[in-house]
Design an enzyme around this catalytic site. Structure first.
Site, PDB file in Angstrom:
ATOM      1  CE  LYS A   5      -1.319  -5.213  -2.049  1.00 26.16           C
ATOM      2  NZ  LYS A   5      -1.575  -4.325  -0.953  1.00 26.16           N
TER       3      LYS A   5
ATOM      4  CD  GLU B 287     -14.245  -3.580  -7.549  1.00 27.42           C
ATOM      5  OE1 GLU B 287     -14.944  -3.904  -8.498  1.00 27.42           O
ATOM      6  OE2 GLU B 287     -13.271  -2.802  -7.650  1.00 27.42           O
TER       7      GLU B 287
ATOM      8  N   GLY C 261      -1.023   5.422  10.997  1.00 27.10           N
ATOM      9  CA  GLY C 261      -1.510   4.095  10.599  1.00 27.10           C
ATOM     10  C   GLY C 261      -1.700   3.955   9.096  1.00 27.10           C
TER      11      GLY C 261
ATOM     12  CG  ASP D 152       0.402  -1.468  -2.834  1.00 28.45           C
ATOM     13  OD1 ASP D 152      -0.143  -2.408  -2.237  1.00 28.45           O
ATOM     14  OD2 ASP D 152      -0.214  -0.458  -3.221  1.00 28.45           O
TER      15      ASP D 152
ATOM     16  CE  LYS E 211      -3.102  -1.501  -4.232  1.00 33.47           C
ATOM     17  NZ  LYS E 211      -2.841  -0.430  -3.278  1.00 33.47           N
TER      18      LYS E 211
ATOM     19  N   GLY F 220      -7.845   0.771   4.219  1.00 37.26           N
ATOM     20  CA  GLY F 220      -8.607   0.924   5.460  1.00 37.26           C
ATOM     21  C   GLY F 220      -9.634  -0.176   5.589  1.00 37.26           C
TER      22      GLY F 220
END
Ligand code: HSE
Length: 429
Positions: free
Chosen positions: A105, A129, A187, A201, A205, A302
């Site tokens: 991104k 994507e 995690g 972040d 996006k 993930g």
């Protein structure tokens, strides 16, 4: 059946997911793409590092140009993250006529327009994507089945780390630091969570989403944003008593040619579909003039969910290779709009304000009077006496201009009955 050779740059979390899906679901993928997709080489930082997936050392390399200069490789899959090296490698790949799929991104939000132009010039595809909301196919949805819509609004919960933290603070009454530590242990959060918790972040996006939905490029650095580091469990609890959930939203709305955009922790009414998106899940709420309201929900991060989106791009590219589909599949799918959109970060909003006030006669009335003289109307108010000298007084305000609110607050804090403005949050309306 044609052979399509792939070079993977990176075998971290997403690289492993991508490789596993390509191997595990090879028959299905081959049927869907009418190709035999072979991962010919993989860029790693250390060939001998122990790995929890089976991959032949023969195909590993520590030299990116060993992959980028391989004439047999048709598709470069960039999964190293970061900006500078990724930008260099994507540019080199496109310039030499290779197609690119990336999950990055930051590089798309920063250099996407230039890279799309380069792809177009070289008659190759650049697909990304996985760059927004991991496994949720929001980009393809807006570019393909929804492309006939004039988009009015898009609101996303696009960061799983912060959504996990806010959910845990709300459901288990945890302080921010405790919820963050828990997210790191599970995690979900990085060792350095700054980009996630400060909203950077989400801003990357949002830049990508606005490019596709509204055809405008907004530099992610200029998106007004606040992170979640100052959110307290008390604010989450008070918000809940008013009937709201607190979420980090990345939103953009076109109101009669004015595009308002933001990344803010926001109170979301419990009746809104985004209010029930919890923990590491992401969601996108989209309004189009033709389709109406839509909601996309799923895992935004993930190894396997993000790998799922990357593999989708590889299959889309493989389908085009050797056909004239490239001619009809725009590699610059979101031309900058000719419509003049006025870009505006800050605008009107409903607000949640939490004051710490001395428990004395008339204090609440004085605050209300000042708000009223600034033209600010009160929706709800709650005060929480704890038997101390001071108590929290929380207001939900009707929609107002931020400047009017700031002027009113400056006047309110001058008075001795107000100890401080503890928090100011926006309310989704
Ligand atoms: N760090 C992101 C998140 C995932 O927590 O959602 C990658 O964009």
């Amino acid at each position: 059946m044609k052979n399509v050779r792939v070079g993977l740059l990176g075998l971290g979390n997403i690289g492993k997911g991508t490789y596993t899906i390509l191997t595990q679901n090879a028959d299905r993928i081959s049927g869907m793409s009418n190709s035999k997709i072979e991962v010919k080489k993989i860029l790693v930082s250390d060939i001998n590092k122990p790995r929890d997936i089976e991959v032949s050392k023969e195909i590993l390399t520590t030299d990116a140009y060993n992959i980028l200069n391989d004439p047999e490789i048709d598709v470069i899959v960039e999964l190293i993250g970061g900006i500078d090296k990724a930008y260099e490698y994507i540019k080199a790949a496109l310039s030499s006529g290779k197609h690119v799929a990336t999950a990055n991104k930051a590089v798309i939000a920063t250099h996407g327009l230039e890279l799309m132009e380069l792809a177009k010039k070289n008659k190759v595809l650049l697909l990304h994507e996985a760059s927004v909301a991991g496994g949720i196919p929001i980009i393809t949805a807006m570019l393909k089945p929804l492309c006939g819509n004039d988009f009015q609004e898009i609101i996303g919960i696009v960061n799983g780390t912060t959504n996990y933290i806010l959910t845990q603070m709300s459901e288990n009454n945890l302080e921010y630091e405790v919820a963050l530590k828990q997210a790191q242990e599970k995690g979900f959060a990085e060792a350095d969570p700054t980009s996630d918790v400060e909203g950077e972040d989400a801003a990357y996006k949002l830049t990508i989403l606005m490019l596709i939905a509204f055809g405008v490029y907004v530099d992610p650095k200029t998106i007004p944003r606040e992170g979640i580091t100052k959110i307290s469990k008390e604010d989450i609890e008070y918000a809940s008593q008013f009937g709201y959930k607190l979420k980090l939203l990345a939103g953009a709305k076109n109101s009669s040619g004015r595009l308002k955009y933001y990344v803010y922790p926001t109170l979301v009414p419990e009746s809104h579909p985004l209010a029930s998106v919890n923990n590491e899940f992401n969601a996108l709420f989209v309004k189009g003039d033709a389709v109406g309201e839509l909601m996309f929900y799923g895992k935004g991060a993930g190894s396997m969910p993000t790998g799922s989106a990357v593999v989708g791009d590889i299959v889309s590219i493989a389908k085009c290779i050797g056909t004239d589909l490239l001619e009809i599949t725009p590699s610059q799918p979101y031309p900058i709009t000719e419509e003049e959109l006025e870009l505006t970060g800050e605008s009107r909003s409903e607000y949640y304000i939490n004051f710490l006030v001395k428990d004395q006669p008339g204090a609440l009335g004085k605050i209300m009077t000042v708000l009223g003289t600034h033209g600010i109307s009160i929706q709800s108010v709650m005060q929480r006496a704890k038997g101390d000298d001071s108590l929290p007084v929380v207001f939900i305000l009707h929609e107002t201009r931020r400047q009017a609110l700031d002027d009113a607050l400056a006047e309110i804090v001058k008075n001795s009955y107000v100890e401080k403005v503890t928090s100011i949050l926006r309310v989704l309306s």
